[in-house]
Design an enzyme around this catalytic site. Sequence first.
Site, short mmCIF file in Angstrom:
data_model
loop_
_atom_site.label_atom_id
_atom_site.label_comp_id
_atom_site.label_asym_id
_atom_site.label_seq_id
_atom_site.Cartn_x
_atom_site.Cartn_y
_atom_site.Cartn_z
N ARG A 29 0.86 -1.18 0.00
CA ARG A 29 0.00 0.00 0.00
C ARG A 29 0.90 1.23 0.00
O ARG A 29 1.72 1.42 0.89
CB ARG A 29 -0.90 0.02 1.23
N ASP B 151 -3.28 4.60 -2.86
CA ASP B 151 -4.49 5.15 -2.25
C ASP B 151 -5.17 6.16 -3.15
O ASP B 151 -6.38 6.35 -3.08
CB ASP B 151 -4.12 5.83 -0.93
N HIS C 128 -15.89 6.62 4.90
CA HIS C 128 -14.83 5.82 5.52
C HIS C 128 -14.43 6.53 6.80
O HIS C 128 -13.72 7.56 6.77
CB HIS C 128 -13.64 5.71 4.55
N LEU C 129 -14.88 6.01 7.93
CA LEU C 129 -14.69 6.69 9.21
C LEU C 129 -13.84 5.84 10.14
O LEU C 129 -14.31 4.87 10.75
CB LEU C 129 -16.05 6.98 9.86
N GLY C 130 -12.58 6.20 10.24
CA GLY C 130 -11.66 5.58 11.19
C GLY C 130 -10.86 6.70 11.84
O GLY C 130 -11.30 7.85 11.88
N GLY D 55 -8.32 7.96 10.54
CA GLY D 55 -8.35 8.80 9.34
C GLY D 55 -9.74 8.66 8.74
O GLY D 55 -10.31 7.56 8.73
N GLY E 257 -13.45 1.53 11.04
CA GLY E 257 -13.67 1.25 12.45
C GLY E 257 -14.86 1.95 13.07
O GLY E 257 -15.73 1.31 13.68
N ILE E 258 -14.94 3.28 12.94
CA ILE E 258 -16.05 4.03 13.51
C ILE E 258 -17.31 3.81 12.70
O ILE E 258 -18.40 3.58 13.25
CB ILE E 258 -15.69 5.53 13.57
N HIS F 4 -18.79 0.32 13.49
CA HIS F 4 -19.07 -0.12 14.85
C HIS F 4 -19.76 0.91 15.73
O HIS F 4 -20.23 0.55 16.82
CB HIS F 4 -17.77 -0.56 15.52
#
Length: 388
Positions: free
Chosen positions: A80, A137, A197-199, A201, A319-320, A323
Amino acid sequence: MSASRPNRVVLVLNSGSSSLKFQLVEPDSGMSRATGNIERIGEESSSVPDHDAALRRVFEILAEDDIDLQSCGLVAVGHRVVHGGKDFYEPTLLNDAVIGKLDELSPLAPLHNPPAVLCIRVARALLPDVPHIAVFDTAFFHQLPPAAATYAIDRELADVWKIRRYGFHGTSHEYVSQQAAEFLGKPIGDLNQIVLHLGNGASASAVAGGRPVETSMGLTPLEGLVMGTRSGDLDPGVIGYLWRTAKLGVDEIESMLNHRSGMLGLAGERDFRRLRAMIDDGDPAAELAYDVFIHRLRKYVGAYLAVLGHTDVVSFTAGIGEHDAAVRRDTLAGMAELGISLDERRNACPSGGARRISADDSPVTVLVIPTNEELAIARHCCSVLVAV
């Protein structure tokens, strides 16, 4: 009778400045053979002094799981790479010339590209007989419409220094938009989607018919949503103001915006689970940080609804996003007039996997889609192997 051939596998490496995540994945079946994360590379108290030692530790971990890279069906090592600049927007077979060019892109991503290039060099030395492939990315957003990709600054400067909106988390946004279409049983070309996309970052994208038309991150991953330690959108005048009045250098300001801003800067905490506990205890700084995070997120959702004109799907991931039911609820609260209605019971259900959380009568479908960047990278690597 000859022994059956092992399923082909790809070793995916995601290198940070002080960490090395890895996954050994079967691109055809999607099965993960092994996964892990080497942390605190180079720190005084760490037993892993550098990325060479970290990668050797990866091999030891695999060996402890009785995985022999020489005989397990390894067909490629996928790396990556966060920033591909203007020149790299396809999965790319790595050689010395390509690696040299990636090194030159470090000013565009000083926090991300140097450790990736270092890991590439170490991995090629340790696994010289396997193709090494970079997956970027920025690749998914390479063909953003000019109106979305262009900054309104001096064109000569922008052209010389390759300043444009590149976008990031592209591998995740592409994968999730494809999985959403598959979940709904519809051609991706027939769907207009918003992907969140919530993590630690965080980024948002608008995808029309499988092609991105907007995204929140820009020249660097610093722009856009409020993140764990990054500010997101900011008046550029703040930088000059701090330089003149607080006597901070550019590097100090950049470090502050990347490492001491966002939720950490506002509340002193970037972990959403601990932040939630602080809110429950009535911490006003945590409450404000959460409100700022949600407000920014809602602004982007509203903007992308307008950009798309008609939206079929909103997907939460990372992640966020996967979950935190409260974040999903608060992000889309009061949007029934815009065609978005959550089913509170579905949203609160902690079950994993891809799932619908919108009400049955919601014109816009809302999904939770687990991302799998490693699998996406592995499959991109295989597309290169077919082409060579």
